[in-house]
Write a protein that holds these residues in place. Structure first.
Motif, PDB file in Angstrom:
ATOM      1  N   GLY H  49     -34.451 -25.645 -10.513  1.00 61.02           N
ATOM      2  CA  GLY H  49     -35.599 -25.333  -9.676  1.00 61.02           C
ATOM      3  C   GLY H  49     -36.473 -24.198 -10.180  1.00 61.02           C
ATOM      4  O   GLY H  49     -37.502 -23.889  -9.569  1.00 61.02           O
ATOM      5  N   ALA H 171     -37.217 -13.000   9.027  1.00 62.93           N
ATOM      6  CA  ALA H 171     -37.232 -13.382   7.612  1.00 62.93           C
ATOM      7  C   ALA H 171     -36.283 -14.561   7.371  1.00 62.93           C
ATOM      8  O   ALA H 171     -35.310 -14.758   8.111  1.00 62.93           O
ATOM      9  CB  ALA H 171     -36.822 -12.191   6.750  1.00 62.93           C
ATOM     10  N   ASP H 172     -36.570 -15.335   6.350  1.00 67.64           N
ATOM     11  CA  ASP H 172     -35.662 -16.422   5.964  1.00 67.64           C
ATOM     12  C   ASP H 172     -34.416 -15.876   5.271  1.00 67.64           C
ATOM     13  O   ASP H 172     -33.348 -16.475   5.315  1.00 67.64           O
ATOM     14  CB  ASP H 172     -36.397 -17.387   5.020  1.00 67.64           C
ATOM     15  CG  ASP H 172     -37.509 -18.138   5.733  1.00 67.64           C
ATOM     16  OD1 ASP H 172     -37.272 -18.623   6.855  1.00 67.64           O
ATOM     17  OD2 ASP H 172     -38.611 -18.226   5.168  1.00 67.64           O
ATOM     18  N   CYS H 194     -29.846 -14.132   9.544  1.00 67.90           N
ATOM     19  CA  CYS H 194     -30.080 -14.788   8.258  1.00 67.90           C
ATOM     20  C   CYS H 194     -29.193 -14.158   7.199  1.00 67.90           C
ATOM     21  O   CYS H 194     -28.602 -13.106   7.414  1.00 67.90           O
ATOM     22  CB  CYS H 194     -31.555 -14.659   7.865  1.00 67.90           C
ATOM     23  SG  CYS H 194     -32.037 -12.983   7.441  1.00 67.90           S
ATOM     24  N   LEU H 243     -34.785 -18.414  -3.142  1.00 65.20           N
ATOM     25  CA  LEU H 243     -34.229 -19.762  -3.206  1.00 65.20           C
ATOM     26  C   LEU H 243     -33.861 -20.240  -1.798  1.00 65.20           C
ATOM     27  O   LEU H 243     -34.185 -21.367  -1.390  1.00 65.20           O
ATOM     28  CB  LEU H 243     -32.978 -19.736  -4.101  1.00 65.20           C
ATOM     29  CG  LEU H 243     -32.422 -21.055  -4.595  1.00 65.20           C
ATOM     30  CD1 LEU H 243     -33.412 -21.724  -5.540  1.00 65.20           C
ATOM     31  CD2 LEU H 243     -31.098 -20.816  -5.338  1.00 65.20           C
ATOM     32  N   ILE H 244     -33.167 -19.375  -1.068  1.00 67.99           N
ATOM     33  CA  ILE H 244     -32.785 -19.724   0.304  1.00 67.99           C
ATOM     34  C   ILE H 244     -34.031 -19.949   1.158  1.00 67.99           C
ATOM     35  O   ILE H 244     -34.119 -20.928   1.918  1.00 67.99           O
ATOM     36  CB  ILE H 244     -31.917 -18.599   0.910  1.00 67.99           C
ATOM     37  CG1 ILE H 244     -30.572 -18.518   0.184  1.00 67.99           C
ATOM     38  CG2 ILE H 244     -31.710 -18.807   2.412  1.00 67.99           C
ATOM     39  CD1 ILE H 244     -29.742 -17.295   0.534  1.00 67.99           C
ATOM     40  N   ARG H 247     -36.072 -23.270   0.130  1.00 68.89           N
ATOM     41  CA  ARG H 247     -35.372 -24.499   0.481  1.00 68.89           C
ATOM     42  C   ARG H 247     -35.349 -24.717   1.995  1.00 68.89           C
ATOM     43  O   ARG H 247     -35.264 -25.847   2.464  1.00 68.89           O
ATOM     44  CB  ARG H 247     -33.956 -24.488  -0.090  1.00 68.89           C
ATOM     45  CG  ARG H 247     -33.957 -24.720  -1.603  1.00 68.89           C
ATOM     46  CD  ARG H 247     -32.605 -24.406  -2.230  1.00 68.89           C
ATOM     47  NE  ARG H 247     -31.520 -25.138  -1.638  1.00 68.89           N
ATOM     48  CZ  ARG H 247     -31.084 -26.340  -2.029  1.00 68.89           C
ATOM     49  NH1 ARG H 247     -31.673 -26.931  -3.052  1.00 68.89           N
ATOM     50  NH2 ARG H 247     -30.082 -26.921  -1.441  1.00 68.89           N
ATOM     51  N   ARG H 248     -35.430 -23.620   2.746  1.00 68.46           N
ATOM     52  CA  ARG H 248     -35.447 -23.766   4.197  1.00 68.46           C
ATOM     53  C   ARG H 248     -36.741 -24.443   4.653  1.00 68.46           C
ATOM     54  O   ARG H 248     -36.757 -25.090   5.711  1.00 68.46           O
ATOM     55  CB  ARG H 248     -35.325 -22.383   4.843  1.00 68.46           C
ATOM     56  CG  ARG H 248     -34.995 -22.466   6.310  1.00 68.46           C
ATOM     57  CD  ARG H 248     -34.838 -21.095   6.917  1.00 68.46           C
ATOM     58  NE  ARG H 248     -34.560 -21.185   8.322  1.00 68.46           N
ATOM     59  CZ  ARG H 248     -34.932 -20.290   9.219  1.00 68.46           C
ATOM     60  NH1 ARG H 248     -35.576 -19.208   8.834  1.00 68.46           N
ATOM     61  NH2 ARG H 248     -34.635 -20.454  10.494  1.00 68.46           N
ATOM     62  N   HIS H 249     -37.785 -24.261   3.853  1.00 72.22           N
ATOM     63  CA  HIS H 249     -39.080 -24.803   4.258  1.00 72.22           C
ATOM     64  C   HIS H 249     -39.452 -26.075   3.500  1.00 72.22           C
ATOM     65  O   HIS H 249     -40.542 -26.579   3.646  1.00 72.22           O
ATOM     66  CB  HIS H 249     -40.157 -23.729   4.093  1.00 72.22           C
ATOM     67  CG  HIS H 249     -39.962 -22.590   5.029  1.00 72.22           C
ATOM     68  ND1 HIS H 249     -40.497 -22.549   6.287  1.00 72.22           N
ATOM     69  CD2 HIS H 249     -39.218 -21.456   4.914  1.00 72.22           C
ATOM     70  CE1 HIS H 249     -40.137 -21.438   6.891  1.00 72.22           C
ATOM     71  NE2 HIS H 249     -39.362 -20.749   6.088  1.00 72.22           N
ATOM     72  N   GLU H 250     -38.558 -26.514   2.646  1.00 72.61           N
ATOM     73  CA  GLU H 250     -38.743 -27.830   2.033  1.00 72.61           C
ATOM     74  C   GLU H 250     -38.027 -28.854   2.902  1.00 72.61           C
ATOM     75  O   GLU H 250     -37.120 -28.520   3.667  1.00 72.61           O
ATOM     76  CB  GLU H 250     -38.135 -27.843   0.619  1.00 72.61           C
ATOM     77  CG  GLU H 250     -38.884 -26.957  -0.368  1.00 72.61           C
ATOM     78  CD  GLU H 250     -38.065 -26.699  -1.616  1.00 72.61           C
ATOM     79  OE1 GLU H 250     -38.589 -26.055  -2.532  1.00 72.61           O
ATOM     80  OE2 GLU H 250     -36.901 -27.147  -1.661  1.00 72.61           O
ATOM     81  N   SER H 251     -38.410 -30.117   2.739  1.00 72.69           N
ATOM     82  CA  SER H 251     -37.696 -31.129   3.512  1.00 72.69           C
ATOM     83  C   SER H 251     -36.326 -31.344   2.871  1.00 72.69           C
ATOM     84  O   SER H 251     -36.217 -31.714   1.716  1.00 72.69           O
ATOM     85  CB  SER H 251     -38.498 -32.430   3.517  1.00 72.69           C
ATOM     86  OG  SER H 251     -38.855 -32.781   2.195  1.00 72.69           O
ATOM     87  N   ALA H 252     -35.283 -31.060   3.619  1.00 67.48           N
ATOM     88  CA  ALA H 252     -33.917 -31.236   3.115  1.00 67.48           C
ATOM     89  C   ALA H 252     -33.581 -32.725   3.032  1.00 67.48           C
ATOM     90  O   ALA H 252     -34.195 -33.542   3.724  1.00 67.48           O
ATOM     91  CB  ALA H 252     -32.944 -30.524   4.044  1.00 67.48           C
ATOM     92  N   PRO H 253     -32.659 -33.102   2.168  1.00 72.56           N
ATOM     93  CA  PRO H 253     -32.279 -34.518   2.017  1.00 72.56           C
ATOM     94  C   PRO H 253     -31.603 -35.052   3.283  1.00 72.56           C
ATOM     95  O   PRO H 253     -30.818 -34.347   3.878  1.00 72.56           O
ATOM     96  CB  PRO H 253     -31.301 -34.492   0.849  1.00 72.56           C
ATOM     97  CG  PRO H 253     -30.798 -33.095   0.739  1.00 72.56           C
ATOM     98  CD  PRO H 253     -31.876 -32.196   1.294  1.00 72.56           C
TER      99      PRO H 253
END
Lengths: 253, 253, 253, 253, 253, 253, 253, 253
Positions: H49, H171-172, H194, H243-244, H247-253
């Protein structure tokens, strides 16, 4: 062996006054005995002034027994240290004439006692240091050296040491045994003109780190006459102090 | 696998001379067996010259048993180290034909013994180092290598080593096992022209710090041919020495 | 001071033969001089057999100068160690008659030289250990002790030591200076019957950890007559060896 | 020297066929040269297969020069490591024919090159490990061994190693140089059937502790064929790997 | 003893108003009792404000008993710490009137209780720190100091501490007992204006290293009023806090 | 609490819509329960997303029981770790409905299970790492996270890991558990795009130093996505991995 | 803030005597100033009795300047420690009225001097410990406490300390500063009835390990009244000693 | 690559729809570029990534330049850390369009910026921690993550943190940077839900041991959501937090 000695031996051989076998033995290495699990150094006494000492940890009682038999069969004095309860019981049955000290965890069988020479003091900072100090006492006595023991005179009550000053001021060498802060050897070192052998002990807890704290204290002693041995090594403390004391009273070359 | 090999395989597939399944196996990863609690590497022998060795600490007797069964079912030799008394008893009942060495704490079940090749010496500084040395001996013998053991020839009586010099001078490799001051490998290293594998042991007390002292000594050896393995790792000492010895007597590429 | 001595003094006072002031001085503590930044111990020589030695690190050249002036004004010999280049230059201008050794980093100004007594050997494992060894040499000579230096006879070529054996076998004490694996003192210790003062050095790299490796080696020496001082402390090594040597040739009590 | 050989010599003397002087030389210790600050071991090549190597740290350029002159005067190859810039400049003026490698910090003057034998791989985890790796390369080449260098194939991109597998799979021995996590030797060890010499480097920061982290990783390697040398000791890595490789291609006894 | 006091005593002797013996006692060192295995410092209370405290580890029950008898015979309060179960049982039979705390592992026999003065808080980060905290509580109470205990208010739930702030804000001194991350003393120190004695404990696992982690945390506390004692030394924490508290409520000179 | 919220509350008070008592509770600190030996943080779940977890070492079974009762009385889920055999037996009698895992040494009593969200992988280097890994598994499952376990795929047989790559490539987070050389997290980290939580274990011997070796390896990992927790802390590894995984599948703010 | 105080404030709001804004400020946290690179704690003096002290290492001169300006603008006394030469020059130009001590490396600008209260002694073992001791002296004087300095009275010449006993016997608290063996605090602690703050220094070499040796000595002190601060932290030593001394002479609650 | 995928590819080959070359590329390892001194992992972004990040220590400016050119030639973003002044100057001349941060010692050249996603907080305990914190800030921003920086809110003035609570509560992920006692992450961890990435710094002196103290504190944190990276590794702290967050704001699989 010097070149001169070697030439002398070979000249003896060339002249027919010495057999080859005997020459080999004369030139060869000093004796040692192979037991399979041990190679006993029977020459140690001749070379170093005291026979090999048996370190008992990690040995079976039978292994210890065998080495004792070999040394005594060769007419040598036999000192063993760090004798476990099992080993002590085993040896007590076989060598009832030996002296065993359960506090010091030592075994001593004198075949050929050394003449009495020299005098050392063994001083402890606390009562809990006594087992280590006693190992020093037994070792020094085995070497024919007189010993005075002065217990529990640590620096938090410095008068306890100062009032006894005349008792150790004339020693040939002093062993100081201390755990925790290990401060006593520096104070003793500053009061006397003989070498001080510092023995750190594992007495203490927490940041004493099983004797690391007093070990470092002693290595950094601000007194110039302080040397150090391994943690809990009452044996080495007593050995070197007695060696210094003995040799001072022998006629030097 | 090289590109050329891969192309060759794929051409075989394209030509219809090789089935997809077989190609997958040819291209794919080497075999391993999943037991849930373990993933047994059945390819280790092919890749490294000796099967996976079982490290028994922290495993139940049943876990050890299962891995033994898998390895032997695959026709592989099976060596296990650091076998506890409980594990040893469990395995003894199930595999009476295996050789167990209680001093070395090893289990050895030979399905397919290696041909005998090479010769190493295993030398110890003291008697208390014997359990570690024996682990090296068993390991090297399992690998089909000859072993000579020389015990208790530490440097405080250096003649004990020197008089045996001819016994180790021609070894293919030498394992030197020592605790306390760990000084022996440096001396041995300076006497021979083969690699010396130094194995520090946890024998000693106080500032030996469970083997740290001899480990550091050996890492700093002033002899250029001395390499080091983990504290008490008789296994690795014997393994690498035997590997060097064996390969010296095989036809090199 | 013993109780008997104290009573005698007080009886002198009671009898009018001694003034109170004088009694106070007789009973009181030994002399020391306050310089504000230092309290010079002028009694050290009387108590310990050698005057206070100046440790120069962390001191301004002027501070060192002042202590030198006080000691010499009192007619005492003055040894300083770990003299920096700046301090050395400063002192050279003021005390041109003093002996400075730039390798050993020492300053020596003899007001009242001690009579010559005893003989020690200083042995190094490598050439890089020479600065530390030289500090031992200068210190021992300052104390009126004879010194033989034997350099670079480390254990990787053990014959270099063995061929010189007659040169150190009769010493009153031996200083062995070694870095890296620190193995030499154990070998020397096993060859002689006198005390061996082991001095670890910071020579080496990596896992030598600035002298920790040889320090641990020496503390764990398998030779019973080996004691240890601080890393790089050529001073203490020379001091204690000379102390042992001198006292052996003085008439003991 | 065996007893049989010694008897043979002495019989020669008895028969008058050998002079005493010659016998002494035959029996006596191997040669060494005293330079005052150094005792050069001219027998090292005969005993160990390669001459004494000069460790330059803590030595003056003149000291290094003298040892170089002695070794080359005796017709021996001369390798020096950890050469400082000052030493390198000094030596470059005096021995322009020598090969110096400023990255590896080595000096190499071949008087009598060894025949070419064996092949090793030197593999690094990162680019910053190159100076240490290069010291291994120079050392192995000095010993007449072929070397392949493979740089920057650390485990965070494991494919970089796997794609080169054929380049190191047939080496006689492999040196793996890594700092930081020091994980590479375990992976390499699991892929090959030859010994792997792991060299930890001081590359990294923080909890790498100047090489302690990779040193511990390597000592605890889960691959059985991995041995370890001192931090940053490219020299030892290359030396032992080349020793193994050379001997594999010589006729074993 | 000051010079003035000494002169006064000697004038008394000169005037015939004081016998020599008495003068010796007046001038001499403070009292101590030799038990062979211990030298009891009966002057400690006079000098330091509290009698010698018995550290029981490494002592036989009989040794502890003897010291207890000596102290109490001298009318002194007797506190013993780190009392083992065996020692506790032995002492309970002989001194049923003493207070023993099995959690704190203390023995307390009050012959001459101190007047009640001052107030401290003892705060723990976790429940598992309670044995150490209780040793602090018992010690402080033995010294006549009031104690408030606040348990399990570690920083992961900081409100647990903040809500109790008024309960410790007015203490004369605070003991903070914490293992693991040892973060609590810094937070407490930043909330109050009195000294904070931080006691690291061996509570935790892994990288807590038996108390090293919280010890380092506390030594590096970013709060200026935090001082530290040995790992698990509830005794010292309670002792010094009570000393500060008591003295604050006594009339200062 | 923000300023805006505080003003709102106070306006409510001013308007007479809120009693002072209620305002105090609203403004005041979050709840905690004093048990004397413990201060239970009942607000932890609200603040951190999971209730306080009970660390059982150094606690009596009764203390553990009391905290369990308080948490469950408050309707909170209750996880306890490092449960000793004695504690486990005690709890099993009182809370038969709870799930206890003797390998992981955990106690789990679900009052209010979290909804199922997220998926992690737990990977171990060896079989002996399983107890620590299982603690991670139980913890993550308690937090409502799915878990896949992959055991014994250490780097000495790297194909064991590579062949399972698809099984962990899509995890939300990965926990890698390894002792000895601790090399596995670096390799895993280099193969995936999610965070890797590395858990060093005390598996190993000698220079593994009870987990220090793998801890250092992991802290120095050359893979950028690797973070580390305490030695043997399967709990923290599972906790943080599950936290990351859960939050990824919750709607972010 | 207690519940009672909070209710009182809210009742004031309800009664309309206090605006919401003011209530927020009354209830809210104590003041702090955000400078971007620093958050100055202007409440420290109110909470802890002395303002925030500036630790200068790792800060630019401009950063230090800004914090000085903020503190003095708030009328607070300003002490800075570990001031580098560059920082000192920068500050000297801007704040010529401040007192800077180049030995102690301190900056002191008094806006509102504290009234003079209490008296401490600062004692050093050697002359090289003076910079650290002087930091303690400056800190204590900044807090309005009297200080007596006694330099270079280490335990190797114990009479140097004993003869000055009357000079420190009546101190409210004593700071003992020592490097190397760090033995002095134990001796001082055994002579007095006040708390002793031990400050280890990095003076020494070799096994002093930059202050680790005296740090461990002091943590393990056999004197009960000795507490410890960080290596070279003259600041903390002086701070806590002055805090104890001041508070003893204030009226206690 | 799964077995299924492999079979599919081979079936394609068998069916003649795929050339052997293409199959090799499909099956083969990911790309890497050999530069001799480096093997650039051009597949890192695809796998993990984010592209390989250049660690500049121990590299020549030319080596760094070459890797920058390779990465950018491949259209990849290029981040370099621990850039020395010399390297920075060299790179500034060649890549004037790059962003260099002299405080953070970073180089950033964006070829293909990531879309903006997620938000982290970076919090420091002191001002001297800023360089490390800034490395975290630059790294996270390079990864397209929003960052809030909050400086100098250490626990000695806990209100400085509490008053900013709303600024980091959502925060994330949070990076907490602290030296000395390293206590801040535990406090922050207890306030949020978090993950907290703790970064120990080498800020401090004495027993801070260049970051070891805060490292241990953080590893032993009593807050369950705290993980740790290497000392001074602002890079890893920022990397994993971003990274955390991403990925929290991307669509997870």
């Amino acid at each position: 062996m010097t070149e001169a000695e070697l030439i002398a031996i070979i000249e003896e051989v060339r002249a027919g006054r010495l057999a080859a076998d005997a020459a080999v033995r004369a030139i060869g290495q000093p004796p040692a005995v192979d037991l399979g699990f041990a190679t006993v150094d029977l020459d140690r006494h001749a070379r170093c002034g005291f026979p090999e000492v048996i370190y008992c940890e990690g040995k079976t009682p039978e292994w210890v027994e065998s080495v004792v038999r070999r040394l005594t069969a060769a007419g040598q004095n036999c000192l063993a240290t760090r004798v476990s309860a099992d080993q002590a019981d085993h040896l007590a049955r076989l060598f009832p004439q030996a002296e065993q000290d359960r506090l010091a965890r030592t075994f001593w069988l004198a075949m050929n006692p050394l003449p009495q020479r020299g005098q050392i003091s063994v001083i402890t900072a606390g009562t809990s240091d006594l087992p280590v100090a006693q190992e020093a006492v037994v070792t020094a006595k085995s070497m024919g050296c007189g010993v005075t023991l002065l217990a529990d005179v640590g620096v938090a009550g410095i008068h306890r040491l100062l009032r006894q000053r005349e008792n150790f001021a004339t020693a040939d060498a002093i062993v100081v045994v201390a755990g925790m802060d290990g401060a006593l050897p520096s104070v003793v070192g500053g009061l006397v003109d003989c070498p001080v052998i510092a023995v750190p002990t594992s007495v203490g807890y927490g940041a004493a780190f099983s004797g690391v704290a007093p070990l470092l204290t002693m290595l950094n002693s601000c007194a110039a006459n302080v040397v150090v041995v391994n943690i809990d090594s009452g044996f080495k403390g007593g050995y070197v102090a007695a060696l210094i004391a003995r040799r001072r009273h022998e006629s030097a070359p």
